[in-house]
Design an enzyme around this catalytic site. Structure first.
Site, PDB file in Angstrom:
ATOM      1  CG  ASP A  96      -2.041   0.809   0.850  1.00 48.02           C
ATOM      2  OD1 ASP A  96      -2.057   1.838  -0.019  1.00 48.02           O
ATOM      3  OD2 ASP A  96      -2.967   0.701   1.915  1.00 48.02           O
TER       4      ASP A  96
HETATM    5  C1  BGC Z   1      -5.090   3.108  -0.036  1.00 45.62           C
HETATM    6  C2  BGC Z   1      -5.177   2.095  -1.257  1.00 45.62           C
HETATM    7  C3  BGC Z   1      -5.062   2.572  -2.540  1.00 45.62           C
HETATM    8  C4  BGC Z   1      -3.723   3.867  -2.442  1.00 45.62           C
HETATM    9  C5  BGC Z   1      -3.447   4.391  -3.843  1.00 45.62           C
HETATM   10  C6  BGC Z   1      -3.966   4.211  -0.107  1.00 45.62           C
HETATM   11  O1  BGC Z   1      -3.799   5.241   0.682  1.00 45.62           O
HETATM   12  O2  BGC Z   1      -5.134   2.428   1.266  1.00 45.62           O
HETATM   13  O3  BGC Z   1      -6.516   1.264  -0.889  1.00 45.62           O
HETATM   14  O4  BGC Z   1      -5.174   1.979  -3.564  1.00 45.62           O
HETATM   15  O5  BGC Z   1      -3.821   4.758  -1.461  1.00 45.62           O
HETATM   16  O6  BGC Z   1      -4.455   5.554  -3.899  1.00 45.62           O
END
Ligand code: BGC
Length: 720
Positions: free
Chosen positions: A242
């Site tokens: 993530d």
């Molecule tokens: C989130 C993810 C997301 C990623 C990219 C993160 O803050 O937890 O679910 O895909 O950002 O935007």
């Protein structure tokens, strides 16, 4: 030598490392060099070897990219589908596949290689700020729907990324909180959804979660990523972190987190660390071997070789938004859940409707954060009803329009923007109508419809307070005075819940005659609502998550961890007793149970047959529409295990089915299979089906069991 090995053999060590670390946030903050503005991430290209960069973009309710680009007249809107909780309320695998296809096509045609969806964390607590982005409190429902969605996305030649692996059930301190959970609960509940999605959906990618799991960051968790995901489940795609997760890039690579996103640099103890440098250092010092590095490079290359970017696909920037609007609408109407209906719905086309609540105008289409979308339009409830020619009290509608417009100009109610640029609207007081006027509306109309809205999002959890989990005082007052005035004239009152996750309903539901959960239905919300209200379609959604009577009934009492002011760890003390597993086993009555949902028609369940065929149980039964309305029915198969050595929940969902549209007196034969392995519990080392009599319970909800049968099984053991 295959293509992956060929490329690998030509890459320098630096190139390998670069391939595993994203390029930062090219799509955000107006960087003109990004391939797809607004996309969440991009990988490093290696032009010398003909390796282009791949583009990754959110999310679960539709593709999230910027709708506008500097110096470009053209717009780049994507469809806003219903939020995942609503998609799950459809209990319809085929529909989820259609939604996946539509999102996949939009991703491909806008130049995106991997869609960062579906998200399949479990609704452990109704207050998790991102529950709207997750399907359910049950792993079978979550996993099955995720698998269908993944297949849909990937049928379009782009990848899906199942996230957030694993045990990421809260937003509070999500980047550092340590989730402490037993291996049994992990395997039976939290990993189970991923296991089903991975085995049945075969996603290109899995995103490791921010949080720690039993002491280690998920992105640095070798057991989770290598042992469970790859060895046990046979996952062949790539694992990405993530965004800015974990605290050591080298350890991520060593643990099998193949791709570090968004890459470039992250902060540890106030210092910026360059991930590429860190990994190169680890290689030099021997902390990381080149074989370990190559393993990740292979995983990344294998996936990206099939991506549109690699294949040189020439995308159109013109996905079929018209067709997808229709898919969003269909998913919406099937996801609406009718909680209560005392001879009220559907209304006839002649019915005069008085529409209350500012949510009729500021209808919430979805949650905030990376799960947000930028559609061409959002049809709010008011406009949806107008468009469908529902007989509205236009004077009342104008009062609301003026009120909202006037209030939003005041400093305290001005619309702000959060870190993702999403508009945040402070809640407007709902008790502004004068009583004399109300009497008039009650006299002149046939029915009152009140919209109650909630919004939540990434980065923070909801609160068990008025205005959030509970109605605010002004909302309650609105429900009370409207109900009183309308009931005085013998008129009915309907409440529409425009929410992403449960709120408290038990204390006010007796005041009103009907309640529809319209969730956050995306861009088509108003049309969905209108068509269900007038009976163009009968509601066929069922709750994918329990509506508790009160927050104090919720079993995850440790949420969101300790110490309270700044949680460092959260202990999943309720263990496997999540959602209905808890309410059923410990005799706690919910307001509306898991799997619950009414229809405008009635269904009869009959002719249950259970047959064992080697390693599977074959279950069949017939569902007949015995009411006066065409409709679809979701039936659910629960299994109650015999008393054995391992403590068991009262019952557990094993499979489910949604009928086609059944006309009056039409019936459908449902045939389902349950592998015996799915009846096993985890005893700490192995999956065990204990010997004894298993009750097969076919229900219209978890508490409305219509058919029962038994099967006696001998003990069976399976390796994880
Ligand atoms: C989130 C993810 C997301 C990623 C990219 C993160 O803050 O937890 O679910 O895909 O950002 O935007």
């Amino acid at each position: 030598m295959d293509r992956v090995d060929e490329l690998l053999s030509q890459m320098t060590v630096e190139e390998k490392v670069k391939l595993l670390v994203g390029v930062g946030l090219p799509g955000l903050f107006g960087n003109p060099h990004s391939k797809v503005p607004g996309a969440a991430g991009e990988t490093h290209p290696i032009p010398r070897l003909g390796i282009p960069s791949a583009v990754l973009a959110d999310g679960p309710a539709g593709l999230r990219i910027n709708p506008n680009r500097e110096g470009d007249e053209k717009t780049y809107h994507a469809t806003a589908f219903p939020v995942e909780t609503m998609l799950a309320s459809t209990w319809n695998r085929e529909l989820l596949e259609e939604v996946g296809k539509a999102m996949g096509e939009e991703a491909r045609e806008y130049g995106v290689d991997v869609l960062l969806a579906p998200a399949i964390n479990i609704h452990r607590n109704p207050l998790c700020g991102r529950n709207f982005e997750y399907y359910s409190e049950d792993p079978v429902l979550s996993g099955e729907l995720a698998a269908a969605f993944v297949k849909g996305v990937q049928s379009q030649g782009v990848g899906a990324c199942v996230k957030h692996f694993a045990a990421n059930e809260q937003e509070t301190n999500r980047m550092l909180v340590d989730t402490l959970v037993s291996e049994r609960a992990l395997r039976e509940i939290y990993l189970r959804a991923f296991e089903i999605a991975v085995k049945k959906g075969r996603p290109w990618a899995v995103m490791s979660a921010y949080n720690k799991l039993n002491g280690k960051y998920c992105s640095q968790h070798e057991w989770l990523l290598k042992e469970v995901l790859r060895k046990e489940w046979g996952f062949e795609g790539l694992v990405m972190s993530d965004w800015y997760a974990g605290d050591s890039a080298a350890e991520q690579i060593k643990s099998g987190n193949d791709l570090i996103m968004p890459g470039k640099s992250y902060q540890v103890n106030q210092q910026r660390v360059d991930e590429v440098e860190e990994i190169l250092d680890a290689l030099r010092s021997g902390k990381l071997t080149e074989e370990e590095l190559d393993e990740c490079v292979r995983n990344v290359l294998k996936v990206f070789l099939n991506s549109p970017s690699f294949r040189g696909y020439r995308y159109s920037n013109n996905p079929n938004l018209e067709a997808h609007a229709r898919v969003a609408y269909l998913a919406g109407v099937e996801g609406v859940v009718l909680l209560k209906n005392e001879n009220t719905l559907p209304i006839s086309r002649e019915t005069k409707v008085a529409l209350f609540g500012t949510g009729q105008i500021e209808t919430v289409k979805g949650g905030t954060g990376s799960g947000d979308t930028h559609p061409r339009y959002v049809i709010n409830v008011l406009d949806g009803l107008r468009e469908r020619k529902v007989k509205l009290d236009e004077r009342l509608a104008r009062i609301y329009e003026d009120y909202v417009q006037k209030m939003r100009q005041k400093e305290e109610y001005k619309v702000r923007r959060d870190a993702w640029g999403t508009p945040i609207k402070p809640k407007l007081p709902e008790n502004f109508l004068d009583e004399k006027d109300l009497k008039k509306f009650a006299k002149e109309n046939d029915v009152a419809v009140i919209v109650i809205s909630r919004i939540s999002g990434e980065g923070y959890d909801r609160k068990p307070v008025k205005g959030d989990f509970y109605l605010s005082d002004d909302e309650r007052e609105l429900v009370e005075v409207v109900s009183k005035s309308f009931h005085e004239f013998g008129k009915k009152v309907v409440v529409l819940l425009n929410i992403g996750s449960p709120i408290e309903v038990a204390s006010w539901r007796d005041l009103v005659d009907a309640i529809l959960v319209i969730w956050q239905a995306g861009q088509e919300t108003g049309r969905v609502v209108a068509d269900v209200l007038v009976g163009e379609v009968s509601p066929s959604g069922k709750l994918p998550t329990t509506f508790p009577k009160d927050y104090s009934d919720v079993p995850s009492w440790t949420f969101p961890g300790e110490p309270k002011e700044n949680p460092q760890k959260v202990i999943y003390e309720e263990d496997i007793y999540v959602g209905y597993r808890y309410y059923d086993t410990f005799g706690v009555e919910p307001a509306y149970e898991f799997g619950y949902g009414l229809s405008y028609t009635k269904f009869e369940y009959k002719d249950l047959k259970i047959e064992r065929d080697g390693e599977v149980l074959k279950v069949s039964y017939t569902i007949r529409n015995v009411g006066d309305f065409a409709g679809k029915e979701v039936s659910q198969v629960y299994v109650k295990a015999p008393k054995g050595k391992i403590g068991k929940p009262f019952q557990e969902l094993k499979t489910f089915h949604k009928t086609k549209l059944l006309k009056t007196r039409e019936e459908e034969l449902v045939t389902l299979e349950i592998p015996l392995r799915d009846l096993a519990s985890f005893d700490g080392r192995e999956w065990v089906v204990e010997a004894g009599e298993y009750e097969i319970r076919v229900g219209a909800s978890s508490r409305d069991i219509r058919l029962k049968g038994c099967v006696v099984l001998e003990e069976k053991r399976y390796k994880p």
